[in-house]
Design an enzyme around this catalytic site. Structure first.
Site, PDB file in Angstrom:
ATOM      1  N   MET A  83       9.416  -2.074  -4.162  1.00 56.47           N
ATOM      2  CA  MET A  83       8.689  -1.181  -3.260  1.00 56.47           C
ATOM      3  C   MET A  83       9.375  -1.001  -1.913  1.00 56.47           C
ATOM      4  O   MET A  83       8.882  -0.255  -1.071  1.00 56.47           O
ATOM      5  CB  MET A  83       7.276  -1.732  -3.032  1.00 56.47           C
ATOM      6  CG  MET A  83       6.403  -1.752  -4.272  1.00 56.47           C
ATOM      7  SD  MET A  83       6.102  -0.093  -4.942  1.00 56.47           S
ATOM      8  CE  MET A  83       5.251   0.684  -3.578  1.00 56.47           C
ATOM      9  N   ARG A  84      10.504  -1.697  -1.695  1.00 50.23           N
ATOM     10  CA  ARG A  84      11.143  -1.585  -0.395  1.00 50.23           C
ATOM     11  C   ARG A  84      11.603  -0.151  -0.118  1.00 50.23           C
ATOM     12  O   ARG A  84      11.555   0.322   1.018  1.00 50.23           O
ATOM     13  CB  ARG A  84      12.323  -2.551  -0.293  1.00 50.23           C
ATOM     14  CG  ARG A  84      12.979  -2.530   1.091  1.00 50.23           C
ATOM     15  CD  ARG A  84      14.036  -3.592   1.261  1.00 50.23           C
ATOM     16  NE  ARG A  84      13.451  -4.902   1.464  1.00 50.23           N
ATOM     17  CZ  ARG A  84      13.564  -5.911   0.624  1.00 50.23           C
ATOM     18  NH1 ARG A  84      14.237  -5.757  -0.498  1.00 50.23           N
ATOM     19  NH2 ARG A  84      13.008  -7.068   0.884  1.00 50.23           N
ATOM     20  N   ALA A  85      12.042   0.567  -1.154  1.00 50.61           N
ATOM     21  CA  ALA A  85      12.499   1.944  -0.955  1.00 50.61           C
ATOM     22  C   ALA A  85      11.377   2.826  -0.427  1.00 50.61           C
ATOM     23  O   ALA A  85      11.592   3.656   0.467  1.00 50.61           O
ATOM     24  CB  ALA A  85      13.046   2.504  -2.260  1.00 50.61           C
TER      25      ALA A  85
END
Length: 711
Positions: free
Chosen positions: A280-282
């Site tokens: 989910m970092r993107a």
């Protein structure tokens, strides 16, 4: 360490010509440090470092507790600061530091070092801060980040993830805050980054030198002017620098007021899902980037163009791809996704100009294909200008030059000649009967091939070696600076001398001669040199496709084990160094894909060329041990006395202790076993293509070391 404390003015950020995406990415991080930093990929000599160093002068000053070596903020000091607890007192106002991490830095230089003698004898934590402490609340700049040693990469990952640095040495622990803006530059020709570190960079940009003569003239003119009079050059750009500094400050103030609507957030989520990015970092980085773009443009609403630009900066290095594929984004697919989940700009007033300085309605007129840039109304030294009122040469974007960079290596001249598919595979001696290149089969997981013995090369994941990390196997007197302390051995060395040294208290009297450092065993990276038979005997399309798939699989294995690689091909009358030893497996995969076949089989020439390459590499780096991988069916038909000459060349390599593997590509019901004979001459091992697979149930576990012992 290098910080921005020297007396020579930095090259002005606003004087940098071109590189729109790079400047935008850096400015977005200046507006919102939560974006997470920038990775700059590009060929050498493109002013990557110049632009990054110039950013520090634009960053706002920071307040720190007076006398604190760890840059604690006066309003929220770190409760675990080694210099704490802090009392209300003097506050220092200082510029944002930019700390440079050299590629060859030691672990102690990065995280700090303890005074072991005082820790043992006095029981105190005498700690000398490292670069991570210096970079707290500033910029940590790593030039050639892809060449950084693995153990330093691990420390950076830990600090970036936790916002703190931990130093653990034989029961003595120190912790301090370490939150910084991570900026790295790299030349992809020299190797790629580990995916874990790639993901820690918020944004990535590709840079390449402009092919436009007027722009190149402007670059040279400005650089010569700066070198002749740095102070005078900086003074001529001072007004533009101040204007940009004020704009960054204004965008920072506006940032908390920017609204990320549900429609824009849905577009972000849909885009990340469409490009199959992991985790989910993107999504989070895209959301922060789009918000920063809106603030930079002077808006409080995130528009679709912000989401698009954020995707172009935040996703290329995160999308799921083969390790040999260059980072990039399919912009047509991006546009289709944004259109399908459109509506990011709903609720905005269509009559409002989002940015009065941007004629195209995007951030600074960047439009959909490139974002906002600092205002520049003209260079003081009279460099050529385009029609854009804000950015010199904004219309001369450098993205179209990307295919000429390292991601698309130029093939050898011989490969550019028209193929001759109708020519004979064999032909007369010296004939260059050449067939068109065929594609490779899908790569697979290969067995690990080790170099025998115990090396001392660079950290990696292939062969056994004495390294700074790994399991402890013994102790020794330190050579130079003390590395990892071996506490038991140190105490054992000091214990017999306590009465003679007049020990009276509880502390152990330790002298420098008593110190012992741990000897550790881990894994090293090697130089894997491929010697690939491209002659007519290998030219059957199905067979060559399988061979290329095997070599591609070995390249992937070398990439994962942090090896250097090189490639020699032989066909016709000679051998060619298709890829000089490098850390870039992408280049190796590209050369392999374009490899044609045909002609005689000059096996001896390939082996002799390998001997010469290894001799040169041994002089360059004696500690990196080589592994020779010969991919052939063992036939030798080129040149005078082809069989005897090949055998002598093999014995020459074996006499120098070169570890080798022969991948037997012979096919068909009748097999001559020539590859096995070659392996015996090399004192190496022979494995078939099937046995190369790690999941082959019929294959025995065979390594170079085991074969040499059996011999």
């Amino acid at each position: 360490m290098t910080t921005a404390h020297n007396t020579t003015p930095q090259y002005p950020f606003t004087a940098v010509v071109g590189m729109d995406d790079l400047r935008l990415a850096l400015l977005l991080n200046a507006v919102s440090p939560a974006v997470g930093g920038v990775l700059v990929r590009g060929e050498k000599g493109t002013a990557k470092s110049t632009a990054v160093r110039a950013l520090s002068a634009l960053m706002p000053h920071v307040d720190v507790v007076g006398g604190c070596r760890f840059a604690c903020a006066p309003d929220a000091p770190d409760p675990g600061c080694p210099d704490g607890p802090h009392e209300t007192g003097a506050v220092e106002d200082r510029p944002t530091r930019m700390v440079e991490l050299p590629v060859g830095a030691s672990e102690d230089r990065l995280v700090g070092a303890l005074d072991i003698e005082r820790a043992l004898s006095e029981g105190v934590k005498a700690f000398e801060p490292g670069l991570l402490a210096d970079a707290h609340r500033g910029i940590l700049y790593v030039d050639e980040v892809n060449l950084l040693h693995d153990h330093l990469v691990d420390l950076l990952l830990d600090a970036a993830a936790m916002g703190a640095s931990y130093v653990e040495r034989e029961g003595v622990s120190v912790r301090h805050a370490a939150r910084f803006l991570l900026v790295g530059t790299m030349n992809p020709e020299e190797g790629e980054l580990r995916p874990q570190l790639l993901d820690r960079f918020g944004l990535t940009v590709e840079v390449a030198a402009s092919r436009e003569p007027d722009q190149r003239v402007s670059v040279v003119r400005r650089r010569l002017a700066y070198d002749a009079d740095p102070a005078g050059f900086a003074a001529r750009w001072a007004a533009e620098e101040d204007e940009l500094r004020h704009r960054i400050a204004a965008a920072r103030e506006l940032l908390p007021e920017v609204t990320l609507g549900d429609a824009a957030l849905r577009q972000i989520a849909a885009t990340c899902a469409a490009f199959e990015v992991d985790g989910m970092r993107a999504d989070i980085v895209m959301a922060r980037t789009a918000t920063a773009l809106a603030a930079w443009a002077g808006r409080t609403d995130v528009l679709e163009e912000d989401v698009r630009q954020a995707a172009l900066l935040a996703l290329p290095h995160r999308r799921r791809r083969n390790p040999f594929d260059a980072p990039g984004l399919d912009e047509d697919k991006l546009d289709r996704t944004l259109e399908e989940f459109g509506g990011a700009d709903e609720g905005t007033d269509g009559d409002d100009d989002p940015d009065p300085d941007g004629p195209d309605g995007g951030p600074d007129g960047g439009g959909p294909d490139g974002g906002g840039q600092p205002p520049q109304d003209g260079g003081p030294e009279g460099a050529p200008r385009t029609e854009s009122p804000e950015l010199p040469h904004q219309q001369e974007r450098e993205a179209p030059q990307a295919p000429e960079g390292p991601e698309a290596p130029e093939a050898p001249e011989r490969q550019e000649q028209p193929a001759a598919p109708e020519q004979s595979q064999g032909g007369a001696p010296g004939a260059g009967g050449q067939k068109a290149a065929v594609g490779a089969t899908e790569p697979f997981r290969t067995r690990r091939l080790d170099v025998p013995g115990l090396g001392e090369g660079a950290d990696g994941r292939r062969s056994r070696a004495r390294t700074a990390h790994g399991r402890t196997t013994g102790a020794r007197r330190p050579h130079g600076a003390l590395g990892k302390l071996h506490l038991a051995a140190t105490v054992q060395a000091a214990a017999p001398h306590q009465r003679a040294r007049g020990r009276s208290g509880r502390g152990l009297v330790v002298r420098r001669d008593d110190l012992r450092e741990a000897v550790r065993e881990g894994r090293e990276g090697n130089l894997v040199l491929f010697v690939v038979d491209a002659s007519g005997s290998m030219a059957a399309r199905k067979r060559m496709s399988a061979v290329k798939g095997a070599v591609l699989s070995l390249l992937l294995d070398a990439y994962q084990r942090r090896d250097k690689i090189g490639m020699i091909t032989f066909r016709g009358t000679g051998a060619e160094l298709a890829l000089p030893p490098t850390s870039s497996v992408e280049a190796g995969a590209a050369r392999l894909e374009q490899l044609p076949t045909g002609g005689r089989t000059p096996l001896s020439e390939g082996l002799l060329r390998a001997h010469e390459v290894l001799r040169v590499e041994r002089m360059r780096d004696a500690s990196r041990r080589p592994l020779l991988v010969v991919v052939t069916d063992g036939r030798a038909t080129g040149g005078p006395e082809p069989v005897g000459r090949a055998a002598r060349a093999a014995r020459l390599l074996a006499g120098e202790g070169t570890a080798s593997v022969v991948v037997d590509c012979e096919a068909g019901p009748v097999r001559l076993g020539l590859a096995g004979e070659l392996a015996r001459e090399l004192q190496g091992t022979a494995i078939t293509l099937d046995e190369l697979r790690a999941d082959s149930v019929s294959a025995l576990v065979r390594t170079v070391q085991g074969n040499r012992k059996a011999a």
